[in-house]
Every structure is written in C-alpha cells, then in structure tokens.
Design a protein around this motif. Sequence first.
Motif, PDB file in Angstrom:
ATOM      1  N   ARG A 181       0.854  -1.183   0.000  1.00 41.26           N
ATOM      2  CA  ARG A 181       0.000   0.000   0.000  1.00 41.26           C
ATOM      3  C   ARG A 181       0.895   1.240   0.000  1.00 41.26           C
ATOM      4  NH1 ARG A 181      -3.453  -1.378   5.055  1.00 41.26           N
ATOM      5  NH2 ARG A 181      -3.158  -3.410   4.057  1.00 41.26           N
ATOM      6  N   VAL A 213       2.545   4.914   0.810  1.00 43.71           N
ATOM      7  CA  VAL A 213       2.698   5.848   1.916  1.00 43.71           C
ATOM      8  C   VAL A 213       1.828   7.069   1.624  1.00 43.71           C
ATOM      9  CG1 VAL A 213       5.043   5.037   2.388  1.00 43.71           C
ATOM     10  CG2 VAL A 213       4.699   7.011   0.902  1.00 43.71           C
ATOM     11  N   SER A 214       1.604   7.885   2.621  1.00 43.47           N
ATOM     12  CA  SER A 214       0.738   9.051   2.453  1.00 43.47           C
ATOM     13  C   SER A 214       1.273   9.968   1.356  1.00 43.47           C
ATOM     14  CB  SER A 214       0.638   9.827   3.760  1.00 43.47           C
ATOM     15  OG  SER A 214       0.011   9.033   4.753  1.00 43.47           O
ATOM     16  N   HIS A 223       7.780   2.853  11.112  1.00 43.54           N
ATOM     17  CA  HIS A 223       6.374   2.900  11.534  1.00 43.54           C
ATOM     18  C   HIS A 223       6.116   4.087  12.458  1.00 43.54           C
ATOM     19  CE1 HIS A 223       6.360  -1.737  10.854  1.00 43.54           C
ATOM     20  NE2 HIS A 223       6.324  -1.050   9.726  1.00 43.54           N
ATOM     21  N   TYR A 278       6.468   7.231   9.830  1.00 38.40           N
ATOM     22  CA  TYR A 278       5.377   7.136   8.852  1.00 38.40           C
ATOM     23  C   TYR A 278       4.379   6.088   9.361  1.00 38.40           C
ATOM     24  CZ  TYR A 278       8.270   9.690   5.429  1.00 38.40           C
ATOM     25  OH  TYR A 278       9.018  10.642   4.773  1.00 38.40           O
ATOM     26  N   GLU A 288       1.445   5.171   8.749  1.00 35.80           N
ATOM     27  CA  GLU A 288       0.605   4.417   7.805  1.00 35.80           C
ATOM     28  C   GLU A 288       1.290   3.164   7.283  1.00 35.80           C
ATOM     29  OE1 GLU A 288       2.826   7.487   5.270  1.00 35.80           O
ATOM     30  OE2 GLU A 288       1.980   7.300   7.286  1.00 35.80           O
ATOM     31  N   THR A 289       2.627   3.085   7.423  1.00 32.51           N
ATOM     32  CA  THR A 289       3.335   1.898   6.931  1.00 32.51           C
ATOM     33  C   THR A 289       3.201   0.707   7.877  1.00 32.51           C
ATOM     34  OG1 THR A 289       5.420   2.556   7.988  1.00 32.51           O
ATOM     35  CG2 THR A 289       5.034   3.329   5.740  1.00 32.51           C
TER      36      THR A 289
END
Length: 511
Positions: free
Chosen positions: A339, A341-342, A403, A406, A408-409
């Motif tokens: 997925r 990253v932002s 994590h 970031y 979201e990872t």
Amino acid sequence: MNAFGTDRRRETLPAPTGLPDAAALGSRPRVVVVGGGIAGLTAATGLAERGVAVEVIEREDYLGGRVGGWTERQDGVDLAMNRGFHAFFRQYYNLRALLGRIDPHLRMLTPVDDYPLIDGAGRRDTFRGLPRTPPWNAVAFAARSPTFRLRDFLAIDARAAAPLAAVSVPGIYERLDHFDAATFLKSIRFPAAARHLAFEVFSRSFFADPAKLSAAELATMFHIYFLGSSEGLIFDVPTSNYDTALWQPLRRYLEARDVNFRLGTGVSRIDVAATKPFRVHTDSGDAAEADAVVLATDVAGLQRVVGASTGLGTDDWRAQIAQQRTAPPFAVHRLWLDRPVSAGRPAFLGTSGHEPLDNISVLERYEREAAEWSRTHHGSVVELHSYALDAAPSRAAALRQLHKVYPETAAAQIVSERLLHRSDCPLFSPGSYARRPKVVTPQPCLLLAGDAVRVDLPVALMERAATTGWCAANHLLRRWGLAGHPLVTVPTRGRSPALRWLATREGPAER
C-alpha cells in the motif's frame, strides 16, 4: 539544466594545453583503468576523448561502483536495485560534466526541491525556500529552525565558529584536522539539538559518527554545501535506476571511443614489465600490458592490489596505502509495500534520534521503475538507510522507526525486500588528511582516483571521485603532450573577507 550551475564565483582550473588527439603521437598510449565506478569512468572518459586506448576492468557485473544499479528477478517480476539513494548536488560540477557527455541538458536528472530533517522529539527543519546566497542561507535556516533560539545565537562563540565560514583547502585541514567534529561543534557552543538535527545528518552522510570524523572534513562539507556556494542545498536525482539513467548510456558513449570493458573481472596484481611499463594480472589468469594504470578502486581493493604487487611504488607509499581505513558498515533496506505511503511524504527525509534509521526515501516520487511498480501494485517502494553501524543491521529496529515516523506503513505488508550491508566507504578520521594517498604516486604512470584519494580542492563524496578521475587523466595527458580537461569547483576559500580575517585569530579550540 546547466551542468555547471549558476554560482558566478565558482572557480575554473584551466585544462592543460597540448595536442588535441593521440593520433598525432608516434604511438598510441594504452591505459588500464582498474575500477568502473565514478572515478574510473571519469578517468576513462578524459583519456578516451583524447584518443588514448583505454581498457576498464571492473570486478562487479555492473558499472557505477557504489552508485551502480542492476536488476534482480523475483517471482517473475524485475526489481530495479542499487546501493541506495545518492544526491546529485548542483555543486558537483565535475561529476555533472561527466554526465553531460550523455546529455548536455542532464535530462536524466530531476530536482528534489526539499529534504526535510526530523528529530526524535518531532522537531522539523526544511531547506525549502531558503535564499541561495551565503551567509543569508545559513542565517535564514537557523532563524526558522526549531532547534535555534535567540539565546543560542548569543551563546555561539563566533571566533571559534569562524573557520566554518572561512574554509580554504588545504588550509582548513592544517587548522582543524586534528579535532573530531563533535568536539569542534561543542567548542562553538552550538545548541545540542541543532548539532544533532543538522550537523550530525551531514556527518553521517560520510558514514561516520561526528566523534570519529575530522572537524576539517565537516567544515569543508559545510563550505561546499552551504557557506561557500550559492548553488543552494537543492539537489537532483536520476529519473530511473542508475544503470539505465547513467552508466549504460555512458558505456555506449565510451565504447564509441574504443574503450574496452571487462566486467565481472578482478585484478590480482600489477607487475612492472620489461616492455610496456605495466602488466596487469586478472583473477581469470590473463594479463594486459599498459603504458599507464589508473587504480580507481575502493580502499580494500586498493590495499589488495598494492599488497600483492610488491614492485610498485616505495615502501613508505605502500605503508601509507595499508594504513587507510574504511568507515563503519552501513545498511540499506529496500521494501516493496502493498500500500502507498501518504501522498504528502517527501521523496527524502533525514532523521536524527531514530536509531538505527538515518533517512527514508520514497522511490516512486522520482524513479521510473519504482513508479511503474507502484502503479501496478498500488503500493510504495521505500528505502531505509542506516549509517555508521556498530552492530549487525536490525531489520526490526529499522521497521519500528519507519512505523513511528510514517505510521501508515505499520499496516502495510512487505511484498518484496532486499538488504544491502556493506563496509567499503573511506573513513576520514581526525589526523588522517596528511596520510591520505594522492592522485600521483611514486610509481611513474601509476595514478590513483576515488573518493578516498586526497585532492587539495573543496570536493567531497561523488564529486571527489569525479574530480580525482579528471586529475588522473590530466596528469597522463600532460605527460604525453595531450590537451587535458578543465576542472570547476566551488570557491576555494570562504566568501567573506571579514570572516576569513576572524578565522585567522586564535580561537578557543586552539588554546
């Protein structure tokens, strides 16, 4: 994009004069270049463009050395690989001159207009929007940094700090090489948070902790990237993996000039021969005769070849080579995540206080192969760098910091991953400058090139590799009466006469 930047105060060392081509000589000189990294490819370019016969011998199966790239296949998918993120600063005039042989407009590079820094307390610095002209770039950076306060400005020892703004090469090494960078910064009374967030990030880009890095090297680096140049701190990166963007096109350019490449071949030793001056022996059991040799390897490779070549140079020079040291190991984790990253994450983020993590790159922001993978798999390609390791690289620790920085990872699954763990970068420890080998050796027509090689110009990292490559080529060309190539550098001394004067006064670090 201009290969030679915009700073009107950059300095040019004119090319040696001579004949335009080796065809005008009685016989065509033959040179073996050992090492196909930036230094070796630059030397080969400088020689081949003057008609010298050149053979490049490289032990890896790819060119570019520590900036090399290759492709690995996993589960039917090609994964572009290299040894990690490299910043092509606008101050890298001699490297950019090499790349200009491929395309004078350097369209293989794209700008990264900011690389923020974040520390463990969440404080964030940015280089976006800074003025380019020294010293206003430094003043603006400090004024808006959360790690500087007014009382910090008042506490700084201006006399002790003056060498940072009054660098001359090699004078700065005579003044500061015996100090380590951490001690020097403490003597200036820089606030601790600023030392960690700004200077330590620069120091660790040399793969060394500030306590183990020469203060002169740090000052030179500050001069190159900040107070000595008006090119700014914005850099470029290749638009695709290094092999396709840089080295395959350069190989084609050189092959069109009769350069011969032997990849996947190591050099075992070099003998001084009776006919041609040198006989270069390879690991495959054959040998090549040459009028000159350029050794453009890493430190370990140089030590290995010189150690096995008992007839080369003098005893003192051989001992000097044997004393060179490599920096502590570094690790690069490349992760293919399921997925993205932002969207607001930068292409590059420097970190401090997030051990063992030193920076994070989001490759699809700039690299074609990563962008294609990201579109196909709806994910991200992320790279984690850890420098100056004192233990084996910890995947778990690096992921924990990713994590944290970031978040979201944390929910992402790792589709593929690669770990590179190496220890092959030079160490510029306190007191080492006088002992570094130079481009010219005691053995006639044996030259050195690489980022570990001393050259008395304000250059570093990839730019030092390219500059020493041009210098090696120029030395041989001058010897044969052939025209050489110009060199361009940032100003060779500080831009401010007042600060240069202040730097000559006795400071606390010297008492």
